[in-house]
Design an enzyme around this catalytic site. Structure first.
Site, PDB file in Angstrom:
ATOM      1  N   SER A  42       0.959  -1.280  -0.129  1.00  0.00           N
ATOM      2  CA  SER A  42      -0.163  -0.255   0.019  1.00  0.00           C
ATOM      3  C   SER A  42       0.829   1.374  -0.134  1.00  0.00           C
ATOM      4  O   SER A  42       2.159   1.237   0.302  1.00  0.00           O
ATOM      5  CB  SER A  42      -0.872  -0.080   1.261  1.00  0.00           C
ATOM      6  OG  SER A  42      -0.442   0.800   2.280  1.00  0.00           O
ATOM      7  N   VAL A  43       0.295   2.476  -0.430  1.00  0.00           N
ATOM      8  CA  VAL A  43       0.945   3.578  -0.331  1.00  0.00           C
ATOM      9  C   VAL A  43       1.238   3.801   1.024  1.00  0.00           C
ATOM     10  O   VAL A  43       2.026   4.802   0.986  1.00  0.00           O
ATOM     11  CB  VAL A  43      -0.099   4.700  -1.097  1.00  0.00           C
ATOM     12  CG1 VAL A  43      -1.247   5.014  -0.154  1.00  0.00           C
ATOM     13  CG2 VAL A  43       0.613   5.974  -1.250  1.00  0.00           C
ATOM     14  N   LYS A  44       0.578   3.518   2.080  1.00  0.00           N
ATOM     15  CA  LYS A  44       1.182   4.005   3.332  1.00  0.00           C
ATOM     16  C   LYS A  44       2.290   3.606   3.834  1.00  0.00           C
ATOM     17  O   LYS A  44       2.902   3.798   4.935  1.00  0.00           O
ATOM     18  CB  LYS A  44      -0.119   3.423   4.364  1.00  0.00           C
ATOM     19  CG  LYS A  44      -1.507   3.654   4.191  1.00  0.00           C
ATOM     20  CD  LYS A  44      -1.812   5.267   4.300  1.00  0.00           C
ATOM     21  CE  LYS A  44      -3.241   5.563   4.331  1.00  0.00           C
ATOM     22  NZ  LYS A  44      -3.575   6.854   4.726  1.00  0.00           N
ATOM     23  N   ASP A  45       3.033   2.642   3.196  1.00  0.00           N
ATOM     24  CA  ASP A  45       4.348   2.358   3.686  1.00  0.00           C
ATOM     25  C   ASP A  45       5.241   3.433   3.492  1.00  0.00           C
ATOM     26  O   ASP A  45       6.310   3.766   4.576  1.00  0.00           O
ATOM     27  CB  ASP A  45       4.882   1.356   2.585  1.00  0.00           C
ATOM     28  CG  ASP A  45       4.355   0.003   2.785  1.00  0.00           C
ATOM     29  OD1 ASP A  45       3.439  -0.164   3.571  1.00  0.00           O
ATOM     30  OD2 ASP A  45       4.707  -1.089   1.912  1.00  0.00           O
ATOM     31  N   ALA A  48       4.350   5.788   6.390  1.00  0.00           N
ATOM     32  CA  ALA A  48       4.523   5.102   7.832  1.00  0.00           C
ATOM     33  C   ALA A  48       6.227   5.057   8.053  1.00  0.00           C
ATOM     34  O   ALA A  48       6.653   5.536   9.095  1.00  0.00           O
ATOM     35  CB  ALA A  48       4.504   3.650   7.794  1.00  0.00           C
TER      36      ALA A  48
END
Length: 452
Positions: A42-45, A48
């Site tokens: 996901s883009v959230k890596d 994060a």
């Protein structure tokens, strides 16, 4: 030799992929920024890792500490991967509307998962916002990430995602479209792209039940806009500090049903096995197509992977239960095909009313056919039982034949929906359908409404 020092070295530099089938009616080149190629899918890596590194740099996160965050699943995954490499403990606080797959995946990478109810106010002690804050206060040597208000979220996309999009399109990008949740992606990418070219248009995809669109257009935070919705990963009942409305040109809202349907269509028609927010994003793009010309380059960002939704959008039963499957319903048999294998619940004329009440309670039904040795001879429904109880408080010990109403009408399996609908009236709460095997099933107002 080419290799990364650890899994965190593979974050970013995701591919850009041309959309084809689903955008045939769009007069523009549509490119997908395909973020599932990140190691956590996901883009959230991106954000994060940025949030953790910034917290390490200024001392908020100390060696051996515990990272605590409220997440819809993807941010938690990115944080968990970084926590593994860097030696931190990870606690993910997640709402119960998120898919079971997301929870299982977080546990698989070593996170402790705390599940909170969805349908509570943000400041309710049970909400995942409040629970995250409370756990961070109670846990020694912990750090509460707060992705919604953490500026490192948007900074990650300003420093990586935005520049990648600019480079991959050779500076020709004219529109950027993405679902909005915490606001980090749209704000960081939007700010970078507009600094390179102020004419780039930035559009946010919102969902019904979220406050973003109306707030952007009116400046009013309307609590009446807030209600439960199914779509995951986008929309909010708060205004995160990471949402920079000044870089957003507009929002369009997508229904839960359209988001789910287009999530499946992406897989079947484009070979793109993606998450729920991707379906919302591509449907939103189609809703905005009048804003594009043949010379435009439209970039749409897809957040996460379809593996986290196999029990939801990619499950026919889940879709059918919510009325999201566009199945043709034309005859009586279509109305009950999802439960035609279940036996018809009935009562006999000589049984007592209390037996009918017990059966209605057990099977969670509001009406029940009455039969004798010759066939169907009457019916009972909860409204008639209530009226009978008002007249006679001892109604429970009265034989059913003494209080039953007229029998439900019986139709053939090929009876039209209109015919069935016209038979259901104020006095008649259901219709029986005779199936090809000679058995009967009941059609209620609920079955007809569900088909609609």
């Amino acid at each position: 030799m080419e290799y990364a020092e650890n899994i965190l070295g593979t974050i970013g530099n995701t591919p850009m992929i041309k959309m084809n089938t689903l955008v045939k009616g769009v007069d523009a080149l549509v490119l997908a920024k395909y973020e599932t190629f990140n190691p956590g899918n996901s883009v959230k890596d991106r954000m994060a890792l940025q949030m953790i590194e910034d917290a390490e740099a200024d001392g908020r996160l100390k060696p051996g500490g515990t990272i605590i965050e409220g997440t819809s699943g993807n941010t938690g995954m990115g944080l968990a991967l970084a926590a593994i490499i860097k030696g931190y403990k990870m606690v993910c606080v997640i709402s119960d509307k998120q898919s079971k797959e997301k929870m299982d995946i977080l546990r698989a990478v070593g996170s402790e998962v705390v599940v909170c109810p969805t349908n509570v106010e943000p400041d309710d002690p049970r909400s995942y916002y409040s629970t995250s804050k409370r756990l961070s206060e109670e846990t020694p040597n912990s750090w509460y990430v707060n992705q919604y208000d953490n500026p490192s979220n948007a900074r990650a996309h300003y420093q990586s995602t935005g520049p990648e999009i600019w480079k991959q399109t050779d500076g020709k990008v004219t529109h950027f479209i993405v679902g909005v949740g915490t606001g980090g992606t749209i704000s960081g990418v939007g700010k970078y792209l507009k600094e390179q070219n102020p004419n780039v248009k930035v559009w946010g995809i919102d969902t019904y039940g979220s406050v973003f669109k109306k707030y952007h257009e009116t400046g009013i935070f309307d609590e009446n806009e807030i209600y439960p919705y199914v779509t995951e990963g986008i929309g909010e009942d708060i205004l995160p500090e990471n949402v920079d409305f000044s870089v957003i040109d507009g929002f369009t809202k997508v229904t839960d049903k359209d988001a789910a349907i287009y999530t499946r269509r992406l897989a079947k028609e484009e070979g793109m096995f993606l998450g729920n927010s991707a379906g919302a994003a591509i449907k939103g793009l189609l809703q905005l197509k009048e804003h594009f010309t043949k010379d435009d380059v439209v970039v749409i960002l897809f957040h996460d992977h379809g593996s986290r939704y196999v029990g939801k959008m990619f499950n026919d039963d889940w879709m059918r239960d919510r009325g999201f499957l566009d199945e043709e319903v034309t005859v009586a048999a279509d109305l009950i095909k999802d439960h035609s294998d279940k036996p018809l619940v009935t009562v006999r004329t000589e049984e007592l009313v209390q037996h009918a009440i017990e059966r209605m309670r057990e099977y969670k039904i509001s009406q029940i056919p009455v039969e004798d040795h010759e066939g169907f001879v009457g019916s009972l429904d909860e409204t008639a039982l209530l009226q009978a109880y008002i007249k006679n408080g001892d109604i429970a010990t009265v034989p059913i034949k003494d209080v039953m109403q007229a029998a439900f009408p019986i139709v053939k399996a090929d009876a039209t929906i209109d015919k069935v609908s016209n038979l259901i009236t104020k006095e008649n709460q259901a219709v029986l359908v005779e199936l090809s095997n000679g058995k009967h099933h009941i059609i209620t107002k609920h079955d007809i409404i569900s088909a609609i």
